[in-house]
Design a protein around this motif. Sequence first.
Motif, mmCIF file in Angstrom:
data_model
loop_
_atom_site.group_PDB
_atom_site.id
_atom_site.type_symbol
_atom_site.label_atom_id
_atom_site.label_comp_id
_atom_site.label_asym_id
_atom_site.label_seq_id
_atom_site.Cartn_x
_atom_site.Cartn_y
_atom_site.Cartn_z
ATOM 1 N N ALA A 24 -9.170 -0.859 2.548
ATOM 2 C CA ALA A 24 -10.450 -1.559 2.385
ATOM 3 C C ALA A 24 -10.691 -1.908 0.922
ATOM 4 C CB ALA A 24 -11.585 -0.694 2.927
ATOM 5 N N ALA A 25 -10.402 -0.960 0.014
ATOM 6 C CA ALA A 25 -10.586 -1.215 -1.412
ATOM 7 C C ALA A 25 -9.671 -2.340 -1.884
ATOM 8 C CB ALA A 25 -10.316 0.063 -2.209
ATOM 9 N N GLY A 70 -2.167 10.134 8.620
ATOM 10 C CA GLY A 70 -2.295 8.750 8.208
ATOM 11 C C GLY A 70 -1.169 8.207 7.362
ATOM 12 N N THR A 71 -0.014 7.911 7.991
ATOM 13 C CA THR A 71 1.052 7.206 7.294
ATOM 14 C C THR A 71 0.955 5.704 7.535
ATOM 15 O OG1 THR A 71 2.573 7.360 9.176
ATOM 16 C CG2 THR A 71 2.633 9.154 7.557
ATOM 17 N N GLY A 72 0.095 5.307 8.472
ATOM 18 C CA GLY A 72 0.017 3.908 8.854
ATOM 19 C C GLY A 72 0.866 3.582 10.064
ATOM 20 N N GLY A 130 -6.392 8.890 3.407
ATOM 21 C CA GLY A 130 -7.114 7.880 2.639
ATOM 22 C C GLY A 130 -6.623 6.469 2.859
ATOM 23 N N ILE A 131 -5.696 6.276 3.768
ATOM 24 C CA ILE A 131 -5.042 4.975 3.906
ATOM 25 C C ILE A 131 -6.024 3.856 4.260
ATOM 26 C CG2 ILE A 131 -4.381 5.441 6.323
ATOM 27 C CD1 ILE A 131 -1.825 3.806 5.781
ATOM 28 N N LEU A 176 0.873 -1.172 0.000
ATOM 29 C CA LEU A 176 0.000 0.000 0.000
ATOM 30 C C LEU A 176 0.910 1.222 0.000
ATOM 31 C CD1 LEU A 176 -3.152 0.519 2.261
ATOM 32 C CD2 LEU A 176 -1.772 2.384 1.346
ATOM 33 N N GLU A 177 0.880 1.975 -1.096
ATOM 34 C CA GLU A 177 1.758 3.132 -1.256
ATOM 35 C C GLU A 177 1.027 4.379 -0.798
ATOM 36 O OE1 GLU A 177 4.476 3.201 -4.716
ATOM 37 O OE2 GLU A 177 3.372 5.036 -5.226
ATOM 38 N N ILE A 178 1.646 5.147 0.080
ATOM 39 C CA ILE A 178 0.952 6.291 0.668
ATOM 40 C C ILE A 178 1.874 7.501 0.740
ATOM 41 C CG2 ILE A 178 1.524 5.809 3.113
ATOM 42 C CD1 ILE A 178 -2.001 6.638 2.013
#
Length: 320
Positions: free
Chosen positions: A197-198, A159-161, A191-192, A150-152
Amino acid sequence: MDWREVTIYTTTEGIGPVEALLEDNGVEGYVLEDAADFEEFLKDTEIYWDYVDEDLVREKRAQETCLKIYLPDSDEGAKQYADIRAALENLKARDEEHAWGRLCTETTLTRQEDWEWGWKQYFKPFPVGKGFMIKPSWETVEDPQGRRILEIDPASSFGTGSHDTTQLCMMALEDAVKPGDKLLDMGTGSGILAIAAAMLGADVQTIVDIDENCLKTAHENAEKNHVEIGRGLCGDALRDPKLAEDIGGGYDVIVANIVADVIIGMSPMFADKLVKGGTLICSGILNERAEEVRAALEKSGFTILSHEKSDDWSAFAAKK
């Protein structure tokens, strides 16, 4: 928009109380510089001291523990800063043992471009949950170990995770999401969570945030990951009835990584927008507020499925 960097000086013992104070004042993200961490590093790496710069050692040993936050350089940001300073004075008055340090602040002005890019050197790929690997776009992962990458790029959004609340929500999504589930993300930030989820197969129909810039960033991040995250709605659904109506209903899953007071206030709305048997995942809650959140969810007709904790943070998964 430019930003005001606010440095709050405390002690290792004062980190928890200051974190709670910041969350109560709507601040979820911060940079922590704990002097105790460097001392622990020196103990663990004593045999390598020849490779540690002596000037750096002196500088870090003289360092005072602090938390750095970023507030918009605007009237709203100025009010939030004034509220935080008043709360710090109240906290200092409660600190009879003087264990929490000076509890004072310093501020500097940070340009938007510095905010967006200055932290890059600290953001490296890391695993989350059972199946995700989070990475910024400028890094590469040689061996993802079978995980979804997951690229963020959070830019100025939360929200960096790396934050506990985000990771708790991602792990709950792994357990809850089924392909085709209709999903709503309240407080989307970078949007992470919507993207995760997507990637798990959800039909992410709506993302909501009070900051228009977050919605733009979230859609840019979704494009990087080749997923769709639906329409973006900007505003405060707790105080804007039209926005609450525009969000619609019929969702199978709602994820809300926001503060306790908002979750408590939105509990009836969450129940109304979920299908029967739908799942709510919520976090961003200090553990001392967890029972209030639980009570609000149960009052709104939710059955608690799980309550995960990490240090001072909590996440609930609840079924309607």
